[in-house]
Design an enzyme around this catalytic site. Structure first.
Site, PDB file in Angstrom:
ATOM      1  N   ASN A   1       1.020  -1.152   0.080  1.00 43.48           N
ATOM      2  CA  ASN A   1      -0.063   0.003  -0.063  1.00 43.48           C
ATOM      3  C   ASN A   1       0.902   1.127  -0.125  1.00 43.48           C
ATOM      4  OD1 ASN A   1      -2.025   2.093   0.410  1.00 43.48           O
ATOM      5  ND2 ASN A   1      -2.239   1.403   2.603  1.00 43.48           N
ATOM      6  N   TRP A   2       0.963   1.872  -1.284  1.00 43.81           N
ATOM      7  CA  TRP A   2       1.947   2.829  -1.396  1.00 43.81           C
ATOM      8  C   TRP A   2       1.629   4.271  -0.826  1.00 43.81           C
ATOM      9  CZ3 TRP A   2       4.192   2.159  -6.970  1.00 43.81           C
ATOM     10  CH2 TRP A   2       4.576   0.753  -6.919  1.00 43.81           C
ATOM     11  N   LYS A   3       0.023   4.272  -0.417  1.00 43.84           N
ATOM     12  CA  LYS A   3      -0.561   5.515  -0.002  1.00 43.84           C
ATOM     13  C   LYS A   3      -0.385   6.657  -0.714  1.00 43.84           C
ATOM     14  CE  LYS A   3       0.187   3.359   4.752  1.00 43.84           C
ATOM     15  NZ  LYS A   3      -0.126   3.681   6.287  1.00 43.84           N
TER      16      LYS A   3
ATOM     17  N   SER B   1       3.198  -2.108  10.574  1.00 44.16           N
ATOM     18  CA  SER B   1       4.688  -2.094  10.734  1.00 44.16           C
ATOM     19  C   SER B   1       5.433  -3.506  10.464  1.00 44.16           C
ATOM     20  CB  SER B   1       5.183  -1.528  12.104  1.00 44.16           C
ATOM     21  OG  SER B   1       4.718  -0.085  12.286  1.00 44.16           O
TER      22      SER B   1
ATOM     23  N   GLY C   1       4.808   1.239   4.878  1.00 39.61           N
ATOM     24  CA  GLY C   1       6.042   1.863   4.664  1.00 39.61           C
ATOM     25  C   GLY C   1       7.312   0.986   4.022  1.00 39.61           C
TER      26      GLY C   1
ATOM     27  N   GLU D   1      -6.825   4.739   7.977  1.00 39.12           N
ATOM     28  CA  GLU D   1      -6.603   6.159   7.739  1.00 39.12           C
ATOM     29  C   GLU D   1      -7.706   6.694   7.129  1.00 39.12           C
ATOM     30  OE1 GLU D   1      -2.947   5.407   5.190  1.00 39.12           O
ATOM     31  OE2 GLU D   1      -2.016   4.995   7.326  1.00 39.12           O
TER      32      GLU D   1
ATOM     33  N   GLU E   1      -5.506  -5.195  10.792  1.00 39.90           N
ATOM     34  CA  GLU E   1      -4.543  -3.989  10.985  1.00 39.90           C
ATOM     35  C   GLU E   1      -4.613  -3.216  12.418  1.00 39.90           C
ATOM     36  OE1 GLU E   1      -2.479  -2.970   7.160  1.00 39.90           O
ATOM     37  OE2 GLU E   1      -4.367  -1.703   7.548  1.00 39.90           O
TER      38      GLU E   1
ATOM     39  N   HIS F   1      -9.494   1.057   5.009  1.00 38.01           N
ATOM     40  CA  HIS F   1      -8.154   1.400   5.799  1.00 38.01           C
ATOM     41  C   HIS F   1      -8.408   2.428   6.872  1.00 38.01           C
ATOM     42  CE1 HIS F   1      -4.118   2.509   6.676  1.00 38.01           C
ATOM     43  NE2 HIS F   1      -3.656   1.451   5.841  1.00 38.01           N
TER      44      HIS F   1
ATOM     45  N   GLY G   1       2.239   2.384  10.739  1.00 34.77           N
ATOM     46  CA  GLY G   1       3.218   3.450  10.559  1.00 34.77           C
ATOM     47  C   GLY G   1       3.763   3.744  11.859  1.00 34.77           C
TER      48      GLY G   1
HETATM   49  C1  PEP Z   1      -0.893   0.194   6.033  1.00 33.65           C
HETATM   50  O1  PEP Z   1      -0.804   1.244   5.740  1.00 33.65           O
HETATM   51  O2  PEP Z   1      -1.954  -0.779   6.048  1.00 33.65           O
HETATM   52  C2  PEP Z   1       0.244  -0.235   6.939  1.00 33.65           C
HETATM   53  C3  PEP Z   1       0.248  -1.470   7.514  1.00 33.65           C
HETATM   54  O3  PEP Z   1       1.214   0.525   7.083  1.00 33.65           O
HETATM   55  P1  PEP Z   1       2.813   0.189   7.595  1.00 33.65           P
HETATM   56  O4  PEP Z   1       3.350  -1.065   7.289  1.00 33.65           O
HETATM   57  O5  PEP Z   1       3.522   1.446   7.271  1.00 33.65           O
HETATM   58  O6  PEP Z   1       2.547   0.208   9.115  1.00 33.65           O
END
Ligand code: PEP
Length: 253
Positions: A10-12, A217, A239, A101, A171, A99, A177
Site C-alpha cells: 500500500n503505497w498510500k 509495521s 512503509g 486512515e 491491522e 483502511h 506506521g
Molecule cells: C498500512 O498502511 O496498511 C500499513 C500496514 O502501514 P505500515 O506497514 O507502514 O505500518
C-alpha cells in the site's frame, strides 16, 4: 481450496509518477532475477499511476495491481470520486477498503465500506477489507468486540459466494506506521478470532478460503515470524513496500 498467500504493498500518497514507475520496474527486475515464492503480489499505487503499472506488470502472472480506495457510489454526480466500475475497466483486480486512515481522516463508516465492497464484487474486483482496533481498545481489552462489530457491520453481511472473494486484513491501528508491530502471538490470536467469526457464519469449508493478512509495521525483520503463524496468510505492507529490496525480502518471508 485453502486460503492463498497474498502480500499487498500500500503505497498510500507517496511517490511522484517517475519514482512510482521506477519502483515497479525495480520490483519486476528483482522478481524476474530471483523468482518469488508461491505468493500473489498486489501493488497499490495512486490511481493516477494504475494504467502504467498494469502495463509494466502484464507479463508477471504473480503481480496484480490494486487500488487504495473506491467510491461507495456506483456512478453519477460525485465530483472527484473513482468508481469500482472505472477501476474494473482499467484492469484493476484488488482494492483496499476500510483502511484506518480512511476511517479516521475521511469519516468512512462501516455501512459505506460495505457499499464499496458490494460494488467491487459486482465489478469482479477483490476487496481487501481492513479492520483493527485502536490503542485504547487494545489497552482496555475491548479489542475482540471491536473487531467483531466491524466484521458484523461489513463483510459478515455477505453471502458465502461473495466472502470467498474478499481478503481480510487485520491491522491494529496502533501498529500502522508507528514501528510498533503486534507480536506474532497477539496477531495470531486475532487471526484465529477472525477465522472463528468466519466459521461461525459460513462454516469451515468457506472460512478456509478467505485469506487473512496482517498489517502494521511489518518489515523484513519481523515478516518471517508473523507469516509462519497459523491463520496469517500474508501481509498488508505500508512503509516497507516503498523500498523494492525491503518489499522483496518480505515477499520471500
Ligand atoms: C498500512 O498502511 O496498511 C500499513 C500496514 O502501514 P505500515 O506497514 O507502514 O505500518
Amino acid at each position: 481450496m485453502s486460503s492463498h498467500k497474498i502480500v499487498v504493498g500500500n503505497w498510500k500518497m507517496n511517490k511522484d509518477y517517475h519514482q512510482a514507475i521506477e519502483l515497479v520496474k525495480h520490483l519486476t527486475n528483482l522478481i524476474s532475477e530471483r523468482k518469488p515464492l508461491n505468493t500473489t503480489i498486489v501493488l497499490s499505487p495512486n490511481f493516477l499511476y494504475i494504467k502504467d503499472a498494469i502495463e509494466l506488470v502484464k507479463d508477471f502472472e504473480c503481480i496484480k495491481i490494486g487500488a487504495q480506495n473506491c467510491s461507495h457510489k456506483s456512478s453519477g454526480a460525485y465530483t472527484g470520486e473513482v468508481s469500482a466500475e472505472m477501476l474494473s475497466s482499467m484492469g484493476v483486480e484488488f482494492c483496499i477498503v476500510g483502511h484506518s486512515e480512511r476511517r479516521e481522516y475521511f469519516a468512512e463508516t462501516d455501512s459505506m465500506i460495505l457499499e464499496k465492497i458490494i460494488l467491487l464484487l459486482q465489478n469482479k474486483i477483490k476487496p481487501i477489507y481492513c479492520c483493527g482496533e485502536k490503542l485504547e481498545e487494545r489497552e482496555n481489552d475491548t479489542f475482540c468486540s471491536v473487531i467483531e462489530n466491524q466484521l458484523n457491520n461489513s463483510v459478515l453481511n455477505l453471502n458465502a459466494n461473495q466472502i470467498v472473494n474478499v481478503v481480510i486484513a487485520y491491522e491494529p491501528v496502533w501498529a500502522i506506521g508507528t514501528g510498533k508491530t503486534a507480536s506474532a502471538k497477539q496477531a495470531g490470536e486475532m487471526h484465529q478470532f477472525i477465522y472463528e467469526c468466519l466459521i461461525k457464519k459460513y462454516g469451515a469449508e468457506t472460512a478456509e478460503q478467505v485469506s487473512i493478512l496482517y498489517g502494521g509495521s511489518c518489515n523484513p525483520k519481523n515478516a518471517q515470524e508473523l507469516f509462519s503463524t497459523k491463520h496469517i496468510n500474508g501481509g498488508l505492507i505500508g512503509g516497507a513496500s516503498l523500498i523494492a529490496e525491503d518489499f522483496y525480502s518480505i515477499l520471500n518471508s
